[in-house]
Write an enzyme that holds these catalytic residues in place. Structure first.
Site, PDB file in Angstrom:
ATOM      1  N   ASP A 367       0.811  -1.220   0.000  1.00 22.46           N
ATOM      2  CA  ASP A 367       0.000   0.000   0.000  1.00 22.46           C
ATOM      3  C   ASP A 367       0.847   1.275   0.000  1.00 22.46           C
ATOM      4  O   ASP A 367       1.927   1.325   0.577  1.00 22.46           O
ATOM      5  CB  ASP A 367      -0.864   0.044   1.267  1.00 22.46           C
ATOM      6  CG  ASP A 367      -2.169  -0.701   1.078  1.00 22.46           C
ATOM      7  OD1 ASP A 367      -2.519  -1.005  -0.068  1.00 22.46           O
ATOM      8  OD2 ASP A 367      -2.829  -0.979   2.099  1.00 22.46           O
ATOM      9  N   TRP A 479     -10.026   5.669   2.101  1.00 26.34           N
ATOM     10  CA  TRP A 479      -9.826   5.265   3.498  1.00 26.34           C
ATOM     11  C   TRP A 479      -9.095   3.927   3.644  1.00 26.34           C
ATOM     12  O   TRP A 479      -9.013   3.403   4.743  1.00 26.34           O
ATOM     13  CB  TRP A 479     -11.181   5.167   4.212  1.00 26.34           C
ATOM     14  CG  TRP A 479     -11.943   6.439   4.234  1.00 26.34           C
ATOM     15  CD1 TRP A 479     -11.857   7.417   5.200  1.00 26.34           C
ATOM     16  CD2 TRP A 479     -12.906   6.912   3.279  1.00 26.34           C
ATOM     17  NE1 TRP A 479     -12.706   8.449   4.886  1.00 26.34           N
ATOM     18  CE2 TRP A 479     -13.364   8.172   3.725  1.00 26.34           C
ATOM     19  CE3 TRP A 479     -13.416   6.396   2.092  1.00 26.34           C
ATOM     20  CZ2 TRP A 479     -14.313   8.925   3.028  1.00 26.34           C
ATOM     21  CZ3 TRP A 479     -14.353   7.146   1.394  1.00 26.34           C
ATOM     22  CH2 TRP A 479     -14.797   8.393   1.860  1.00 26.34           C
ATOM     23  N   ASP A 480      -8.640   3.352   2.563  1.00 23.96           N
ATOM     24  CA  ASP A 480      -8.041   2.015   2.635  1.00 23.96           C
ATOM     25  C   ASP A 480      -9.034   1.005   3.202  1.00 23.96           C
ATOM     26  O   ASP A 480      -8.668   0.138   3.986  1.00 23.96           O
ATOM     27  CB  ASP A 480      -6.749   2.024   3.473  1.00 23.96           C
ATOM     28  CG  ASP A 480      -5.922   0.762   3.254  1.00 23.96           C
ATOM     29  OD1 ASP A 480      -6.297  -0.063   2.404  1.00 23.96           O
ATOM     30  OD2 ASP A 480      -4.906   0.592   3.944  1.00 23.96           O
ATOM     31  N   TYR A 481     -10.274   1.124   2.812  1.00 21.02           N
ATOM     32  CA  TYR A 481     -11.295   0.165   3.240  1.00 21.02           C
ATOM     33  C   TYR A 481     -11.338  -1.042   2.303  1.00 21.02           C
ATOM     34  O   TYR A 481     -12.426  -1.496   1.918  1.00 21.02           O
ATOM     35  CB  TYR A 481     -12.671   0.827   3.293  1.00 21.02           C
ATOM     36  CG  TYR A 481     -12.959   1.633   4.553  1.00 21.02           C
ATOM     37  CD1 TYR A 481     -12.495   1.220   5.792  1.00 21.02           C
ATOM     38  CD2 TYR A 481     -13.737   2.783   4.492  1.00 21.02           C
ATOM     39  CE1 TYR A 481     -12.791   1.953   6.939  1.00 21.02           C
ATOM     40  CE2 TYR A 481     -14.047   3.516   5.633  1.00 21.02           C
ATOM     41  CZ  TYR A 481     -13.569   3.098   6.861  1.00 21.02           C
ATOM     42  OH  TYR A 481     -13.870   3.802   7.995  1.00 21.02           O
ATOM     43  N   ASP A 482     -10.163  -1.540   1.913  1.00 15.01           N
ATOM     44  CA  ASP A 482     -10.109  -2.769   1.115  1.00 15.01           C
ATOM     45  C   ASP A 482     -11.110  -3.801   1.629  1.00 15.01           C
ATOM     46  O   ASP A 482     -11.252  -3.949   2.841  1.00 15.01           O
ATOM     47  CB  ASP A 482      -8.734  -3.443   1.267  1.00 15.01           C
ATOM     48  CG  ASP A 482      -7.597  -2.611   0.734  1.00 15.01           C
ATOM     49  OD1 ASP A 482      -7.843  -1.587   0.083  1.00 15.01           O
ATOM     50  OD2 ASP A 482      -6.443  -3.002   0.988  1.00 15.01           O
TER      51      ASP A 482
END
Lengths: 819, 129
Positions: A367, A479-482
């Protein structure tokens, strides 16, 4: 939504009659006519169709919801002739089912659907058999065949043939019966449906107190000096026959005796330390049995793993010998078409999904490094030969389908899939929980395709490599809500009968129930207005975001009084930080003028541990995190001052490890770097700024989505200010990582929390009825199996550098005392 | 002479312990007032500034070895309990930062009470002298 019964009957009859010649003779066409039960369908499936994520899907136009329709419908149509036995085509034509070209692919989808159901019906217990049988959702064209086939009883041969005709140029094979969970644990998620459920019931709440260690095995894979602080093995073995099959943190493949823990063989693919991306993890392996190979042929059944240095490796399950016929001497290089080899930037930590003989894998693209990052391409390979079957490059789906042209790469920086996909052998789909683009916290320069697919569940037809539908859980994710959880496949107990469905948990804590064939939510999808306070790119943000009205694990937005500490002083400091930060609740966007609070943080909700589902009791067991992150975008100047450089500008192995993910990521190529304070700890003391519980575990009624019980997960024994263990035996609810296994004995086994305890919880009450102190952190999914009538519960406590639990190389099996 | 004796007594272990306690409580009070006022300017809770003022007064009274220190501190402590309950009810973990440290301080203040009032008596003795 309703279909005319008579017409439906007619169509199915016609379909079958037409199909008959094309099919083996013993496919008794009369059976079809005796198929009165078929036309009952009132298509319960999409009772409440989601407000905005999918269009008000008229059942006719079934397939892909609007979001994906354009591209998938178009690209799929060509497959119809392949799949279609003449019958199919005829059926579709006559089926009145007017509508769009989308129908055609749909039709063949269910033709396939029928196949396994018939097959499994033969030999599989009710559980699986019922799954595909019922007339499913929103299907129009589909239903006739879908219903007809199972009643045709003879289907196995028949469908076998018709399916064979299916894909002249596809590498995908026919749907095959899948190994079952019970004595064995043949898939990472237990069974093919990834329920994390074992039908074993020898261990119950009454005798679990006697549970003892049957054996402790150690893999010997411990961090070297260079890899110190970067280990988080997260491993769950498979159990097949008499053996447990697993990978170690650095991808050493190992087989041990399932009853004694004695090592059968090991194969070390020699992964270098600098390949470690964020953590050295290998969550699991997959197996594949070649239907064309003699049972005793070498590699007839093979273990396939994907490695940190991005290779697919295949070895014989019995001997550990490399499968010479697979790729080049048992390996496929996943760097192919990715671009410059930068160790650690492109790594696989999840087991591949194998569907109809196609090995499907994505990769973890480390990331936050740069816009110009390795592609998030997801690829399918022939499980026997290792040959590339297709590539799904969302930036160039057609052009790069067979790989990029010489000298070029798959589209760079696109959303990747780092977690475990779930295969749907019946439909021939693979469900990909997609992550976000490489630059997580800034989106203005993303492509339309990235916006369309990021943080979505995408169904890919493995026979073609084309997307069938997509369901997005966050619009324009910054938000990096993978999506981190592996989805589970269930028969959803709808009022009108079971519907083949998917359980999709998200990091925001929302749990969605989707129709497997269409991707439509079976429950309403709500919409909330998203704040824009402090945003550096308000025009990019989505003004609204979806929320599940079925169930959410997410707690209420934070308020000042949720601030915590050990004394009034650190609590006051946290209150000041809270008031200073940008925070307007859920989905507060990234900002640089001041920090912003992201709640829930990127650890979930539900992360890779996923949920476990007891199909008999109809209960979902979900463990979750309840912790915010305190983040700030850094301007390029600030980033330069801090010396933040992307991984390709660092020396090998320099990055990764102890820091929280995102604690100073350069996001090169975008205007901002990112600094994440994961879990939002107070400066100085390290005590969390928000009150406990930081994690919990919950039982949810599958049918209604209602909470049955909910309790904090983890005690305070290892936590305290300044990192000093408090030894307090009280339940506090710690952050957790890893999932659970549910057994028919009525127990939930889970470690996951940072207290290093492995515990059994009564599924009826939520009460902890047994626990054992592990020698290392239990950040791994446990599993269950049986040898010679004795039930074992197993966990591989390997610890987790970021969860700050002790690292280990243990594999521990528990069982009741013999006699 | 009597006043000298008193002075000697008052500079024993008890005296220094009370002074140390006064110092600690005073320092906490100052920090809470500073942070608390900052928090008020951010439209946050008023508790910390008020409690900080209570602690500072307690510290001054302790330094003067007046029994009123105990009463003021009791007021702060009871007020804290009430505020804490109002904020988070019976969520015991949430009560930890609110109640534990103030209660520990209460124990120390109670332990200090035998040493309080000496100065007052000393003053009384001094007058006739």
């Amino acid at each position: 939504m309703t279909r005319h019964p008579k017409l439906s009957l007619f169509v199915s009859a016609l379909a079958l009659t037409l199909a008959a010649p094309a099919v083996a003779q013993d496919t008794a066409p009369p059976a079809a006519t005796t198929e009165p039960s078929a036309p009952t369908t009132t298509d319960p499936a999409t009772p409440a169709s989601p407000a905005e994520t999918s269009p008000p899907a008229s059942s006719e136009s079934s397939v892909p919801d609007a979001s994906s329709a354009g591209d998938s419908a178009a690209s799929e149509t060509p497959t119809a002739p392949e799949t279609a036995t003449p019958a199919d085509a005829a059926a579709t034509d006559t089926a009145e089912t007017p509508t769009t070209p989308a129908d055609t692919p749909e039709a063949d989808a269910t033709a396939e659907d029928a196949t396994p159901s018939a097959e499994t019906a033969e030999e599989a217990p009710a559980d699986t058999a019922t799954e595909t049988a019922p007339p499913s959702a929103g299907q129009t064209t589909v239903a006739p065949e879908g219903e007809a086939m199972p009643t045709a009883e003879t289907a196995p041969t028949g469908t076998g043939d018709s399916a064979a005709a299916e894909t002249p140029q596809s590498m995908a094979r026919n749907a095959a019966p899948q190994p079952e969970v019970g004595t064995d644990w043949p898939f990472y998620g237990g069974d093919a449906h990834a329920l994390r459920y074992s039908p074993l019931d020898q261990i119950t709440r009454d005798n679990v107190g006697q549970l003892e260690r049957a054996f402790v095995y150690r893999t010997g894979d411990m961090p070297s000096e260079a890899a110190a602080g970067k280990y988080a093995p997260e491993t769950t073995p498979l159990k097949v026959g008499d053996a447990l099959l697993m990978c170690s943190a650095m991808n050493i493949l190992i087989s041990i005796d399932a009853a004694t823990g004695e090592e059968n063989w090991r194969y070390d693919p020699q992964v270098s330390d600098d390949a470690i991306p964020y953590s050295a993890s290998c969550r699991g392996v997959s197996i594949y049995t070649d239907p064309d190979a003699a049972a005793d042929a070498p590699c007839a059944t093979r273990v396939i793993e994907a490695t940190l240095d991005a290779r697919l490796v295949a070895v014989d399950t019995a001997t550990g010998e490399v499968c010479a016929d697979f790729g080049e001497n048992g390996e496929v290089d996943l760097w192919d078409g990715i671009g410059e080899r930068v160790p650690g930037w492109y790594a696989v930590t999840a087991p591949p999904a194998i569907v109809r003989g196609i090995v499907v894998t994505g990769a973890q693209v480390k990331d936050g490094q740069a816009e110009d990052a390795p592609s998030g391409v997801v690829r399918g390979y022939d499980a026997v030969t290792g040959e590339l079957a297709w590539a799904w490059d969302l930036g160039a789906p057609e052009a790069n389908k067979d790989g990029p042209p010489e000298g070029e790469t798959y589209t760079r920086g696109t959303p990747n899939m780092w977690t475990a996909a779930t295969g749907d052998e019946e439909l021939g789909y693979v469900y990909l929980p997609m992550g976000n683009s490489s630059v997580d916290y800034y989106g203005s320069n993303r492509s339309e395709q990235e916006n369309e697919y990021s943080t979505s569940l995408v169904a890919i037809d493995v026979t073609t490599g084309d997307p069938v539908w997509t369901f997005q859980t966050v619009h324009r994710d910054v938000w990096d809500y993978d999506l981190g959880s592996q989805v589970s496949l269930i028969d959803f107990p709808a009022d009108d009968g079971p519907v083949p469905a998917i359980v999709l948990p998200s990091k925001q804590g929302d749990i969605y129930i989707l129709n497997r064939e269409t991707g439509e939510s079976l429950f309403p999808v709500g919409s909330i207005e998203a704040p824009t306070v402090g945003s550096v790119e308000p025009d990019y943000l989505s003004g609204e975001q979806p929320v599940s009205e079925y169930h959410t694990l997410r707690k209420a937005d934070l308020t000042e009084r949720d601030m915590w500490g050990f004394t009034p002083i650190d609590q006051m400091v946290c209150r000041i930080l809270f008031k200073q930060a940008n925070y307007a609740g859920f989905f507060t966007p990234p900002s640089t003028d001041r920090p912003w609070i992201q709640f829930p943080g990127y650890n979930g909700g539900s992360d890779w541990g996923s949920v476990a589902i007891d199909p008999e009791r109809g209960v979902i067991i979900a463990n979750y995190n309840n912790i915010p992150n305190h983040n700030r975008l850094l301007t390029r100047e600030q980033a330069d001052e801090r010396g933040l450089r992307p991984i390709n500008e660092q020396s090998p192995g320099e990055s990764g490890g102890s820091n929280a993910e995102g604690a100073g990521d350069p996001q090169a190529g975008s205007p901002y770097a990112i600094d994440v304070n994961a879990g939002w700890r107070a400066p100085g003391t390290g005590v969390p700024c928000t009150r406990p519980p930081y994690g919990g575990i919950r039982a949810i009624d599958l049918k209604t989505g209602e909470t049955l019980w909910d309790t904090p997960l983890g005690t305070a024994r290892r936590n305290g200010p300044f990192g000093i263990p408090s030894y307090l035996p009280f339940k506090i609810g710690t952050p957790n990582n890893g999932g659970s296994v549910v057994t028919a004995g009525g127990l939930v086994f889970i470690a996951a929390a940072t207290d290093n305890l492995f515990r059994a919880i009564d599924i009826e009450t939520g009460e902890t009825v047994w626990e054992d102190l592990l020698p290392a952190g239990g950040q791994a999914n446990p599993m269950a199996y049986e040898v010679d009538g004795r039930q074992y519960i197993l966990i591989a406590p390997g610890g987790h550098h970021f969860m700050e639990t002790p690292i280990g190389d243990y594999v521990i099996a528990y069982a009741l005392p013999q006699n | 002479m009597s006043n000298i004796r008193v002075a000697q007594r008052s500079h024993g272990v008890g005296h220094w312990a009370v002074m140390l306690l006064a110092l600690v409580i005073g320092a906490l009070g100052v920090v809470l007032i500073g942070g608390g006022v900052w928090l008020i300017t951010l439209e946050g809770s008023w508790y910390y500034a008020i409690a900080g003022a209570g602690l500072l007064i307690t510290a001054i009274l302790l330094a003067r070895r007046q029994m009123a220190a105990l009463y003021v501190y009791l007021l702060v402590w009871i007020g804290t309990l009430g505020w804490a309950y109002w904020e988070v009810g019976f969520d015991w973990w949430a009560q930890v930062p609110r109640v534990v440290a103030p209660t520990v301080l209460l124990i120390f203040v109670l332990l200090a009470t035998p040493a309080l009032g000496n100065r007052y008596r000393a003053t009384v003795h001094e007058v006739p002298a």
